[in-house]
Design an enzyme around this catalytic site. Structure first.
Site, mmCIF file in Angstrom:
data_model
loop_
_atom_site.group_PDB
_atom_site.id
_atom_site.type_symbol
_atom_site.label_atom_id
_atom_site.label_comp_id
_atom_site.label_asym_id
_atom_site.label_seq_id
_atom_site.Cartn_x
_atom_site.Cartn_y
_atom_site.Cartn_z
ATOM 1 N N ASP A 280 0.875 -1.181 0.000
ATOM 2 C CA ASP A 280 0.000 0.000 0.000
ATOM 3 C C ASP A 280 0.904 1.221 0.000
ATOM 4 O O ASP A 280 2.137 1.093 -0.106
ATOM 5 C CB ASP A 280 -0.949 -0.014 1.216
ATOM 6 C CG ASP A 280 -2.253 0.726 0.935
ATOM 7 O OD1 ASP A 280 -2.196 1.965 0.760
ATOM 8 O OD2 ASP A 280 -3.332 0.100 0.885
ATOM 9 N N HIS A 326 -12.298 -0.838 -8.957
ATOM 10 C CA HIS A 326 -13.511 -0.018 -9.149
ATOM 11 C C HIS A 326 -13.231 1.471 -8.900
ATOM 12 O O HIS A 326 -14.038 2.313 -9.260
ATOM 13 C CB HIS A 326 -14.690 -0.547 -8.306
ATOM 14 C CG HIS A 326 -14.713 -0.078 -6.888
ATOM 15 N ND1 HIS A 326 -15.888 0.181 -6.223
ATOM 16 C CD2 HIS A 326 -13.721 0.168 -6.009
ATOM 17 C CE1 HIS A 326 -15.601 0.568 -4.994
ATOM 18 N NE2 HIS A 326 -14.307 0.557 -4.835
HETATM 19 C C1 LIG Z 1 -10.686 1.357 -1.262
HETATM 20 S S1 LIG Z 1 -9.230 1.004 -0.399
HETATM 21 C C2 LIG Z 1 -9.212 -0.764 -0.398
HETATM 22 C C3 LIG Z 1 -8.426 -1.319 0.730
HETATM 23 C C4 LIG Z 1 -8.484 -2.845 0.896
HETATM 24 N N1 LIG Z 1 -7.997 -3.536 -0.280
HETATM 25 C C5 LIG Z 1 -9.892 -3.303 1.247
HETATM 26 O O1 LIG Z 1 -10.345 -4.297 0.700
HETATM 27 O O2 LIG Z 1 -10.517 -2.672 2.112
HETATM 28 C C6 LIG Z 1 -7.992 1.413 -1.569
HETATM 29 C C7 LIG Z 1 -6.565 1.208 -1.030
HETATM 30 O O3 LIG Z 1 -5.661 1.502 -2.097
HETATM 31 C C8 LIG Z 1 -4.563 2.213 -1.555
HETATM 32 N N2 LIG Z 1 -3.954 2.965 -2.654
HETATM 33 C C9 LIG Z 1 -4.422 4.079 -3.278
HETATM 34 N N3 LIG Z 1 -3.581 4.453 -4.269
HETATM 35 C C10 LIG Z 1 -2.568 3.546 -4.267
HETATM 36 C C11 LIG Z 1 -1.416 3.385 -5.075
HETATM 37 N N4 LIG Z 1 -1.136 4.226 -6.071
HETATM 38 N N5 LIG Z 1 -0.611 2.328 -4.829
HETATM 39 C C12 LIG Z 1 -0.884 1.461 -3.811
HETATM 40 N N6 LIG Z 1 -1.966 1.560 -3.013
HETATM 41 C C13 LIG Z 1 -2.794 2.600 -3.232
HETATM 42 C C14 LIG Z 1 -5.203 3.089 -0.500
HETATM 43 O O4 LIG Z 1 -4.233 3.537 0.427
HETATM 44 C C15 LIG Z 1 -6.216 2.121 0.108
HETATM 45 O O5 LIG Z 1 -5.665 1.367 1.170
#
Ligand SMILES: C[S@@+](CC[C@H](N)C(=O)[O-])C[C@H]1O[C@@H](n2cnc3c(N)ncnc32)[C@H](O)[C@@H]1O
Length: 430
Positions: A280, A326
């Site tokens: 992350d 999504h």
């Molecule tokens: C909607 S959350 C989903 C978290 C987890 N997978 C869940 O099922 O609850 C999106 C996640 O993507 C991470 N994220 C956003 N942009 C990112 C990037 N460019 N690279 C890696 N992680 C990222 C955010 O920090 C967040 O933890």
């Protein structure tokens, strides 16, 4: 066209299925359903009881259809166009912290409530009385406010409070500006050009980046997401039990955008041979290890990684995305999948746990409403989208034809799907 026999059919569904639910409550000593503040906040039968859950859904859908038929098209659309006011009264209740100023088991006068919240009494009364039409608070006697089961959640459930705040304060203006954004940036796939950025006047900076600048706003977003993803049909057990993980043996599983690693913890509990890497953004993974129970610490590692850049964990068995794609338009979804390619060994699995849009009118109407609402929310916030099975197939194919898409599946009661592809370098790139 609905004939009068449809009305009778609906009332009969309602009568038969309600009796089934009510008998179950009586046989199992469960309290009846009620709006009372001490009533259960959730339907008191587990999702695993498919028969009672099915009966419940039939009642929910039949009462909705009967309601809509009885109200009729002209009256329905007239008042539907005004339904944004539901959000307004909810926003006021949230913003002025009204719920916490009402005693759980007693009542309070509007005058006292106005003093406690610092809001003009007359306006407060108008907004609360509107909220009451949605069963948020009640007026047990004229001039006094008391809790209902729903308003009580705005005292007891911090994550629900965050959800209500996020939707009514942050997202509501985004929805109101989505058409403006569509006119200004037709067909845009850029998150920095979505309704959210137009509403909050930071075009050029995507929502997540903007929210991240303000710790209180970011914290509320996190709490709201916990509320949503902990809700009915999104439980992580569906993922743990809905895929033959055991067949993968001592697999390495990379959870991309895996937040604090709760999916890996749930899998680690059931599959002792599996090893995990949670990736992350740096700030998130820094807190990750403290949230993993010590017995799993040696099997769950955290790594800072931007999923738009080449995947650093080579030759893993599973690359996993939950609630990630999504949030992306096709343009970025394709980039994220392509970023995996340098790391993939033949047979590596790419597993996506996300919504999968149904063909119209093929699933439970309650679920269809939620998933289509999620889809337009992705548009308004990020110019992103939910996808149907065919869209996922196209996404993989566009990223690289060597991703062999195996399809989408779900389990009864679950509101998410598992989409799977396998990396097959033998497939011709042509
Ligand atoms: C909607 S959350 C989903 C978290 C987890 N997978 C869940 O099922 O609850 C999106 C996640 O993507 C991470 N994220 C956003 N942009 C990112 C990037 N460019 N690279 C890696 N992680 C990222 C955010 O920090 C967040 O933890």
């Amino acid at each position: 066209m609905a004939s009068s026999s449809r009305l009778i059919e609906l009332t009969s569904i309602i009568a038969i299925q309600t009796k089934k639910v009510d008998d179950y409550f009586a046989q199992n000593g469960l309290p009846g359903l009620s709006f009372d503040p001490n009533a259960p906040a959730d339907f008191p039968v587990p999702n695993s009881n498919l028969e009672i859950q099915e009966a419940r859904r039939k009642v929910v859908n039949a009462t909705q259809e009967l309601h809509d038929l009885m109200v009729g098209p002209r009256e329905s659309i007239r008042w539907m166009a005004w339904s944004y006011n539901d959000n307004l009264s909810l926003h006021a209740v949230y913003h002025f912290n009204v719920a916490k100023a009402v005693p759980i088991d007693g009542e309070v006068s509007y005058t006292e409530l106005a003093k406690a919240t610092g809001v003009d009494e007359n306006n407060l009364k108008r907004l609360i009385r509107h909220a009451m039409t949605n069963r948020i608070f009640k007026e047990p006697r004229e001039g006094f406010v008391a809790h209902t089961a729903a308003s009580r959640l705005l005292v007891d459930d911090p994550q629900m409070i965050d959800w209500v705040g996020l939707c009514s304060a942050d997202f509501f203006p985004a929805a109101a500006h989505t058409v403006d954004a569509m006119v200004k940036y037709p067909g845009s796939q850029e998150p920095s050009e979505a309704g959210f950025t137009v509403a909050w006047r930071h075009e050029g900076t995507p929502m997540f980046m903007e929210i991240g600048k303000n710790p209180a706003r970011a914290k509320r977003f996190g709490g709201a997401m916990q509320s949503l993803t902990g809700g009915e049909g999104y439980e992580v057990d569906y993922l743990v039990d809905g895929y033959p993980w055991g067949d993968l043996g001592d697999a390495t599983f990379v959870d991309i955008g895996g937040s604090f690693g709760f999916v890996c913890v749930a899998l680690a509990k059931k599959f002792p041979g599996m090893k995990f890497v949670v990736q992350d953004l740096p700030k998130t993974v820094a807190d990750g290890p403290s949230k993993v129970p010590p017995e799993f610490a040696d099997r769950i590692q955290f790594q800072a990684h931007n999923f738009l850049t080449p995947q650093p964990v080579k030759d893993a068995d599973v690359y996993f995305f939950r609630w990630i794609l999504h949030n992306q338009s096709d343009k970025y979804g394709v980039e994220i999948l392509r970023a995996l390619i340098p790391a993939l060994k033949p047979g590596a699995r790419i597993i996506i746990n996300d919504n999968c849009l149904p063909k119209p009118n093929t699933i439970d109407p309650w679920d269809e409403k939620i998933t289509r609402t999620m889809d337009v929310t992705m548009l308004e916030l990020l110019n992103a989208r939910e996808r149907d099975e065919n869209d996922y197939m196209e996404l993989f194919k566009t990223a690289d034809p060597r991703f062999k898409f195996l399809g989408a599946k779900t389990s009864k009661g679950c509101r998410m799907h598992i989409m799977e592809a396998v990396w097959d370098p033998e497939i011709s790139k042509a």
